[in-house]
Scaffold this active site. Sequence first.
Site, PDB file in Angstrom:
ATOM      1  N   ASP A   1       1.275   6.004   6.058  1.00 13.63           N
ATOM      2  CA  ASP A   1       0.293   5.141   5.415  1.00 13.63           C
ATOM      3  C   ASP A   1       0.841   4.482   4.151  1.00 13.63           C
ATOM      4  O   ASP A   1       0.115   3.776   3.464  1.00 13.63           O
ATOM      5  CB  ASP A   1      -0.985   5.925   5.104  1.00 13.63           C
ATOM      6  CG  ASP A   1      -2.228   5.060   5.222  1.00 13.63           C
ATOM      7  OD1 ASP A   1      -2.153   3.999   5.856  1.00 13.63           O
ATOM      8  OD2 ASP A   1      -3.272   5.441   4.672  1.00 13.63           O
TER       9      ASP A   1
ATOM     10  N   ASP B   1     -12.264   7.191   3.900  1.00 13.20           N
ATOM     11  CA  ASP B   1     -11.075   6.909   4.701  1.00 13.20           C
ATOM     12  C   ASP B   1     -10.714   5.423   4.683  1.00 13.20           C
ATOM     13  O   ASP B   1      -9.770   5.010   5.346  1.00 13.20           O
ATOM     14  CB  ASP B   1     -11.280   7.379   6.146  1.00 13.20           C
ATOM     15  CG  ASP B   1      -9.980   7.442   6.928  1.00 13.20           C
ATOM     16  OD1 ASP B   1      -8.910   7.534   6.288  1.00 13.20           O
ATOM     17  OD2 ASP B   1     -10.023   7.378   8.173  1.00 13.20           O
TER      18      ASP B   1
ATOM     19  N   GLU C   1      -9.553   4.035   1.984  1.00 14.44           N
ATOM     20  CA  GLU C   1      -9.042   4.225   0.621  1.00 14.44           C
ATOM     21  C   GLU C   1      -7.969   3.219   0.234  1.00 14.44           C
ATOM     22  O   GLU C   1      -7.796   2.905  -0.942  1.00 14.44           O
ATOM     23  CB  GLU C   1      -8.496   5.648   0.472  1.00 14.44           C
ATOM     24  CG  GLU C   1      -7.082   5.885   0.996  1.00 14.44           C
ATOM     25  CD  GLU C   1      -6.884   5.570   2.470  1.00 14.44           C
ATOM     26  OE1 GLU C   1      -5.796   5.080   2.812  1.00 14.44           O
ATOM     27  OE2 GLU C   1      -7.803   5.810   3.271  1.00 14.44           O
TER      28      GLU C   1
ATOM     29  N   LYS D   1       0.850  -1.194   0.000  1.00 14.97           N
ATOM     30  CA  LYS D   1       0.000   0.000   0.000  1.00 14.97           C
ATOM     31  C   LYS D   1       0.885   1.243   0.000  1.00 14.97           C
ATOM     32  O   LYS D   1       1.818   1.351   0.791  1.00 14.97           O
ATOM     33  CB  LYS D   1      -0.909  -0.009   1.228  1.00 14.97           C
ATOM     34  CG  LYS D   1      -1.780   1.240   1.379  1.00 14.97           C
ATOM     35  CD  LYS D   1      -2.614   1.175   2.656  1.00 14.97           C
ATOM     36  CE  LYS D   1      -3.291   2.505   2.945  1.00 14.97           C
ATOM     37  NZ  LYS D   1      -4.039   2.486   4.219  1.00 14.97           N
TER      38      LYS D   1
ATOM     39  N   ARG E   1      -7.670   0.042   0.599  1.00 20.13           N
ATOM     40  CA  ARG E   1      -8.168  -1.177  -0.044  1.00 20.13           C
ATOM     41  C   ARG E   1      -8.606  -0.916  -1.477  1.00 20.13           C
ATOM     42  O   ARG E   1      -8.582  -1.833  -2.308  1.00 20.13           O
ATOM     43  CB  ARG E   1      -9.300  -1.779   0.791  1.00 20.13           C
ATOM     44  CG  ARG E   1     -10.522  -0.920   0.924  1.00 20.13           C
ATOM     45  CD  ARG E   1     -11.423  -1.348   2.071  1.00 20.13           C
ATOM     46  NE  ARG E   1     -10.817  -1.026   3.358  1.00 20.13           N
ATOM     47  CZ  ARG E   1     -11.374  -1.328   4.532  1.00 20.13           C
ATOM     48  NH1 ARG E   1     -12.539  -1.968   4.566  1.00 20.13           N
ATOM     49  NH2 ARG E   1     -10.784  -0.989   5.663  1.00 20.13           N
TER      50      ARG E   1
ATOM     51  N   LYS F   1     -10.027  12.599   8.793  1.00 20.19           N
ATOM     52  CA  LYS F   1      -9.500  12.077  10.056  1.00 20.19           C
ATOM     53  C   LYS F   1      -9.529  13.184  11.111  1.00 20.19           C
ATOM     54  O   LYS F   1      -8.978  14.260  10.901  1.00 20.19           O
ATOM     55  CB  LYS F   1      -8.068  11.583   9.868  1.00 20.19           C
ATOM     56  CG  LYS F   1      -7.956  10.332   9.015  1.00 20.19           C
ATOM     57  CD  LYS F   1      -6.518   9.865   8.913  1.00 20.19           C
ATOM     58  CE  LYS F   1      -6.393   8.638   8.038  1.00 20.19           C
ATOM     59  NZ  LYS F   1      -7.005   7.436   8.643  1.00 20.19           N
TER      60      LYS F   1
ATOM     61  N   ASP G   1      -2.541  10.349   3.925  1.00 22.99           N
ATOM     62  CA  ASP G   1      -3.960  10.009   3.988  1.00 22.99           C
ATOM     63  C   ASP G   1      -4.685  10.970   4.918  1.00 22.99           C
ATOM     64  O   ASP G   1      -4.584  10.867   6.139  1.00 22.99           O
ATOM     65  CB  ASP G   1      -4.130   8.566   4.481  1.00 22.99           C
ATOM     66  CG  ASP G   1      -5.596   8.188   4.638  1.00 22.99           C
ATOM     67  OD1 ASP G   1      -6.441   8.837   3.987  1.00 22.99           O
ATOM     68  OD2 ASP G   1      -5.880   7.241   5.393  1.00 22.99           O
TER      69      ASP G   1
END
EC number: 3.4.11.1
Length: 490
Positions: free
Chosen positions: A280, A340, A342, A256, A344, A268, A261
């Site tokens: 992230d 959030d 995102e 990933k 995946r 967030k 993010d």
Amino acid sequence: MEICLFPATLQSWTGDVLMVGMFEGKMEERLNELETLCKGSLMQSLEKQMFKGKSGEIATVQLLQNKPNLLVLVGLGEPQEMRLDDLRKAAALGAKASLGCSGTLGMMLPWEPLDAASAARAVAEAVRLSLYKDLRFRSAPEPRSTPTKLELIGLPDSAGKDLQAVHPTCAGVELARQLVAAPANSLTPAALAQTAIQLAHEHGLECSVLERSDCAEREMGAYLAVSQGSDLEPKFIHLTYRPQGPVQRRLALVGKGLTFDSGGYNLKVGAAQIDLMKFDMGGSAAVLGAARAIAELRPKGVEVHVIVAACENMVNGSAVHPGDLVRASNGTTIEINNTDAEGRLTLADALVYTCGLEPDAIVDLATLTGACVIALGEEIAGLWTGHDPLAEGLTAAAEAAGEGLWRMPLPSSYREGLKSNLADLKNTGPRPGGSITAALFLKEFVEASIPWAHIDIAGTVWSEKGRGLNPSGATGYGVRTLVNWICSQS
């Protein structure tokens, strides 16, 4: 730092700093041996420091003679509880106590209960990794002396057979730490792609980078939906290691790569730690670090593909809305009920692309869910797979590396939580079992015939206070596990 074995006795060693591991309640014989080095001052010094040999205890004694000039005693606890990880922790403590020494560090530990070669490699890696410090962004870093040579005392020459893997593996971990620690205005998707290109150039790998238009042609609608809220262009990275000679196994690592993010419109807030969301991309750091190590170790018969769908998840007028529908590159339609979730989405298209390479196995690493952190904490990553041999191989690789990994359930009944009234899937399910439904979501984008494993490193990617051989901050988790696993396939 040069690493070597010193098969001779302790009394004949003449380095600068000597570290000795001590069992609780079993110190008398070793202390008598060390007493001659200290000219009668050892017992008195240990009494003042209240050193008993308990696990994690440390005592230092300045010596009056020239060599060695510092004695470091590290407690190992009860001998019957001795594990390889105890040696790692002891070695890390001893290494940190040697800071300021620019000469030779010697380590005398109880090697015999364990496999000597495994113990030698574990200790050597622990020393190098515990001495790591990231000074790239300091305007005037303070001078810092570390040992230039490590000698492992009392080991036979045969114990050194795995030491050649230490520096390449640690270099991979250090690269991963640097990538994770770098702020988002420094490590952009383009900078991450440039890192892969540089690795290819310096280490004989192949690298291709797909631009936004290339990804659009491949209909990567899930990945591109995440990226559209950022002013920075997405970069889809494909790095390849090809061995000399015939290829017997083709393996794929998917990481990933969210270089920042914000959460998107599901912003967030509060305890979501938005200030740390530079990490992230920890999955991409791990797979690129592993590629850096593998390129130098060059295992035979194994071809390795490293895939990273790099982008940011930001908020602007073009950003994806909660409730939007997107289509992934395998045709699956997805209702985005949480912007959030995102990672995946980016992994979905990355996994479809990876399946097209026809690998014998796929392993993805991602800082995917807070639910995994709640379940397993900050020292153990979660492993999801329906393939028992792959689970066993990864678990063994993680155990040998000293990286916590725990297999989690993957019940198909939980897929009910991903059903959408509008699309084939929602990108998030109910809050209970959130890490399981996240793994089940990813499974939808992997061909059933290909063994696949998902490792959630949300808790292990970062250590706020530091622990063991990890400094505070980025840990480089996953690199050593992946290197061990790939080399075991050779």
